[in-house]
Structure formats: structure tokens, C-alpha cells
Scaffold this active site. Structure first.
Site, short mmCIF file in Angstrom:
data_model
loop_
_atom_site.label_atom_id
_atom_site.label_comp_id
_atom_site.label_asym_id
_atom_site.label_seq_id
_atom_site.Cartn_x
_atom_site.Cartn_y
_atom_site.Cartn_z
N SER A 183 -58.07 50.26 -52.05
CA SER A 183 -58.24 51.29 -53.07
C SER A 183 -57.38 51.09 -54.30
O SER A 183 -57.78 51.45 -55.40
CB SER A 183 -57.96 52.66 -52.46
OG SER A 183 -56.66 52.69 -51.91
N HIS A 211 -63.87 53.05 -49.39
CA HIS A 211 -64.20 52.75 -50.79
C HIS A 211 -65.37 51.78 -50.91
O HIS A 211 -65.70 51.35 -52.01
CB HIS A 211 -62.99 52.16 -51.52
CG HIS A 211 -62.01 53.19 -51.97
ND1 HIS A 211 -62.15 53.90 -53.15
CD2 HIS A 211 -60.88 53.66 -51.39
CE1 HIS A 211 -61.14 54.74 -53.27
NE2 HIS A 211 -60.36 54.62 -52.22
N LYS A 242 -66.34 60.11 -50.76
CA LYS A 242 -66.31 59.24 -51.95
C LYS A 242 -67.74 59.00 -52.42
O LYS A 242 -68.38 59.94 -52.90
CB LYS A 242 -65.52 57.97 -51.62
CG LYS A 242 -64.04 58.32 -51.46
CD LYS A 242 -63.14 57.17 -51.08
CE LYS A 242 -61.70 57.65 -51.11
NZ LYS A 242 -60.93 57.25 -49.94
#
Ligand SMILES: *Cc1c(COP(=O)(O)O)cnc(C)c1O
Length: 395
Positions: A183, A211, A242
Site C-alpha cells: 500500500s 489493494h 477499497k
């Protein structure tokens, strides 16, 4: 008696401010998106959310969440194994297994919980966990909750990983764990090479793809798709917070027997409430939208590439990578924080990241691109970086 600790806390807090390490929270006055409203009524372009696909305020996602709430209510007031499992939870689990190409999936309230509950039920003191040095805090904490021996390898360094695997040869089981997309640096784990070493040294592989899930790889399945390692990763943990909608919730997905054991023994699953039906319904719809609106996956990648190329041309130092995370390196903590504040004045919302989120002396502004950004949005960000960078003497 709130006595001495009060003074000590105050002192520590003011030390943080002095060192540029104090984290201020900015207040948003509307939904998440490429452009957001602030409390004072102004609008700014947002380059610091994990809303990679722009689904956080997508009409279809909101509709799906409302529909699930109407059908299944607001909440379960129970954990899964007592009276908290509905069809919609099983449907989401199956949907994720199909999407990731795994055998089964177990839901958690967050990926932080998934990581907190994945190691301890599977491994004991006779086992070994071999972890990338830059792994996410939730993996580090999860590993701490487990009695297995800990080995750390240098970030994405296969020579170092092999050395650690050799050191762990005496242990009963070995589990290699890594973030899929890191990240803070935005690089992608060498999952294919990791799987090769796992085969050679009889180890399991776990990837936290928080991610990556939703936009990395041809169809957005994640790092294992990108690295051509579908079916080789034993455990995948990920988040719905996310790319996949942006609310809450996470899961662990993988080999059938592993998931079955987690349902019996994983503490954040056994002792924490069921994922709200509204979130489950929206997460199902998010996965459907990945194939219905494929152009979102293309757009976020193109946006990442474009920003990366242009910002480098300006003379900024960036960490190389292929994702929509572009770390603009400033190294000094105070410079990073100040530059982020200056950029906000220019209508660009970004955050300076400093210790302990990144190592000391490695402060940066992490720019995150989204499918919600237009070309004009990105161009505006680039000219703001140019202006502020020049004024501050960074470029
Ligand atoms: C964001 C993130 C998490 C935490 O996910 P939540 O669902 O918000 O708890 C875990 N692991 C990694 C690698 C992340 O980036």
C-alpha cells in the site's frame, strides 16, 4: 484517577506535532468520490482514497445495499454461528470464491479481522511464518497472536525469502505471507516466484490482496491473476473497503479445509458480529459490476500510468510500479505534511505519509488514482504539483 498519565499523554502528543507526525483528520461533507465537498462548502479533487474503481458512490451499489436491507433487515445482532447467517452471506462467500478462483470463503467485519484470525487457528509453536518486511500492520498483528516462529525476509527479495525458508526447514509447516499490492510503495508482490519457492520448500502461501482485489490483473481478480498464479495461492485475504465498494468487510478465501477450520476456530469470526446485510448485498453487486463495467478497470490503470509518467517528467522522485498508487517521495516528514497542505489550497486533496506508517526519513505523498478521475482532474493535479513543488523548492 486520571493523574500523571494525562500530563505524559499531552507531552507525547505535542512531541508528535513538533515532529510533523501528528495526524489531522479532514472532514468531508458528502459522499466519497473523485471530487468531494469539504465542510466549508469548497470542492476538491480527491487523490487519497482507495476508491480505485469509483464504486463508493455508484448508484447500483447503493441500490443493491438498499435492496439487501429491505430484504434482510439492518443487522443480525448475532455472530454467524449462533443466528447470524443469511442466504446473502452464503451468496457473497460463493461469489468471492468464484471470483478469486478459490474453493471457499469466510467473511469478516474487516480485512484487519481476517488477518487477525487467520494464523492462530492454523499454526502452532512447531510452525513457521515467513513474512515480507513491508507487510501491512494487520498481518504483523495477526502473526503476533499466533505462537508460530517468525521469520522476516527483505521486501520482495527472493534470495532473502529462500534463506528464511531454509532456516525454517525444521519446522512442521511453513507459511509465506505477503501483501499483494504494497500500500505504501504501490508495487506488486512476485507471487509467481513466491509460489515456486513454496513448492521447492514445501510451504503454504498467503496473499493479502486488499489493494489488488477488483482492479489488478486482466479482469481485476488481483495479484494472483496479474502474476499468472491463479490456483497456486493457498490463502487470500482481502477487503470490501477499497475497490470493491469501499464500505467495510473483508474475507479469507482459499483451500476448503483451511476455511472450514477458520469457521470453527477463528476468533474474530466467532466473537464478532455478522457483516451487515446491506454491505453483503453491495459487495455482491460490486463483483458483478467488474464484468459489467470492465472499462473501470482499464480507466484506473490508464490514470495511474498517465499520472506516473507526467509527475516523473516534472522531476519528482517516485517509487516505480504498475499500480494506481504513486508514491511521490519527499523523504522529510515536515516537507511531506506541508506540501500536502499546500496542495489542498490548490484544490488537490492528498496526504503526507510519515512515520510510523512509513519508515523514518521516507516520508511521501501517496497519490492514488481512481476510475472516478477524468483526464482534466489529473491534469489539474499535475499542475498543482508543479506549482507547489517549485515554490517549495522540491523540484
Ligand atoms: C486496508 C488494508 C487492510 C485492512 O482492511 P480493512 O477491511 O479496512 O480492515 C488489510 N490489509 C491490507 C494490505 C490493507 O491494505
Amino acid at each position: 484517577m486520571f493523574g500523571k498519565i494525562k500530563e505524559d499523554l499531552r507531552k507525547t502528543l505535542s512531541d508528535l506535532t513538533e515532529k510533523g507526525l501528528y495526524k489531522e483528520e479532514r472532514i468531508i461533507a458528502g459522499p466519497q468520490g473523485g471530487e468531494i465537498s469539504l465542510k466549508d462548502g469548497s470542492k476538491v479533487l480527491n487523490f487519497c482514497s482507495n476508491n480505485y474503481l469509483g464504486l463508493a458512490n455508484h448508484r447500483e451499489i447503493i441500490k443493491a445495499s438498499e435492496k439487501a436491507m429491505k430484504e434482510y433487515g439492518y443487522g443480525l445482532s448475532s455472530v454467524r454461528f449462533i443466528c447470524g447467517t443469511q442466504e446473502i452471506h452464503k451468496k457473497l462467500e460463493n461469489k468471492i470464491s468464484d471470483f478469486l478462483g478459490t474453493e471457499d470463503t469466510i467473511l469478516y467485519a474487516a480485512c484487519f479481522d481476517a488477518n487477525g484470525g487467520v494464523f492462530e487457528p492454523l499454526l502452532g509453536e512447531e510452525d513457521a511464518i515467513i513474512s515480507d518486511r513491508l507487510n501491512h500492520a494487520s498481518i504483523i498483528d495477526g502473526v503476533r497472536l499466533c505462537k508460530a516462529r517468525r521469520f522476516v525476509y527483505d521486501h520482495s527479495n527472493m534470495v532473502s525469502l529462500e534463506e528464511q525458508l531454509q532456516k525454517a526447514a525444521e519446522n512442521r509447516y511453513r507459511l509465506i505471507c505477503t501483501d499483494g499490492v504494497f500500500s505504501m510503495d504501490g508495487d506488486i508482490a512476485l507471487v509467481d516466484k513466491i509460489c515456486d519457492l513454496a513448492d521447492k520448500y514445501d510451504a503454504l502461501v498467503m496473499v493479502d490482496d486488499s489493494h489488488g482485489s477488483g482492479y489488478i490483473g486482466e479482469t481485476g481478480r488481483g495479484t494472483h491473476e496479474y502474476r499468472d498464479a491463479m490456483g497456486r495461492v493457498d490463502i487470500i485475504t482481502t477487503t470490501f473497503g477499497k475497490a470493491l465498494g469501499g464500505a467495510n468487510g473483508g474475507c479469507t478465501s482459499g483451500r476448503k479445509e483451511i476455511i472450514e477450520m477458520l469457521r470453527q476456530r477463528s476468533r474474530p469470526y466467532l466473537f464478532s458480529n455478522t457483516l451487515a446485510p446491506g454491505i453483503a448485498g453491495a459487495a455482491i453487486r460490486a463483483i458483478e459490476l467488474l464484468s459489467e463495467e470492465k472499462e473501470r478497470i482499464t480507466r484506473v490503470k490508464d490514470n495511474g500510468k498517465y499520472f506516473r509518467t507526467e509527475i516523473k517528467k516534472l522531476g519528482f522522485d517516485v517509487i516505480e510500479g504498475e499500480t494506481a498508487i504513486v508514491p511521490v517521495m519527499l523523504y522529510d516528514e515536515k516537507t511531506a505534511v506541508k506540501m500536502a497542505a499546500e496542495l489542498l489550497n490548490e484544490g488537490i486533496y492528498v496526504i503526507g505519509f510519515a512515520y510510523p506508517v512509513v519508515p523514518m526519513g521516507k516520508a511521501r505523498i501517496r497519490v492514488q488514482l481512481s476510475a472516478a478521475h477524468s483526464k482534466e482532474n489529473i491534469e489539474k493535479a499535475i499542475s498543482a504539483f508543479k506549482k507547489v513543488g517549485k515554490t517549495m523548492g522540491v523540484i
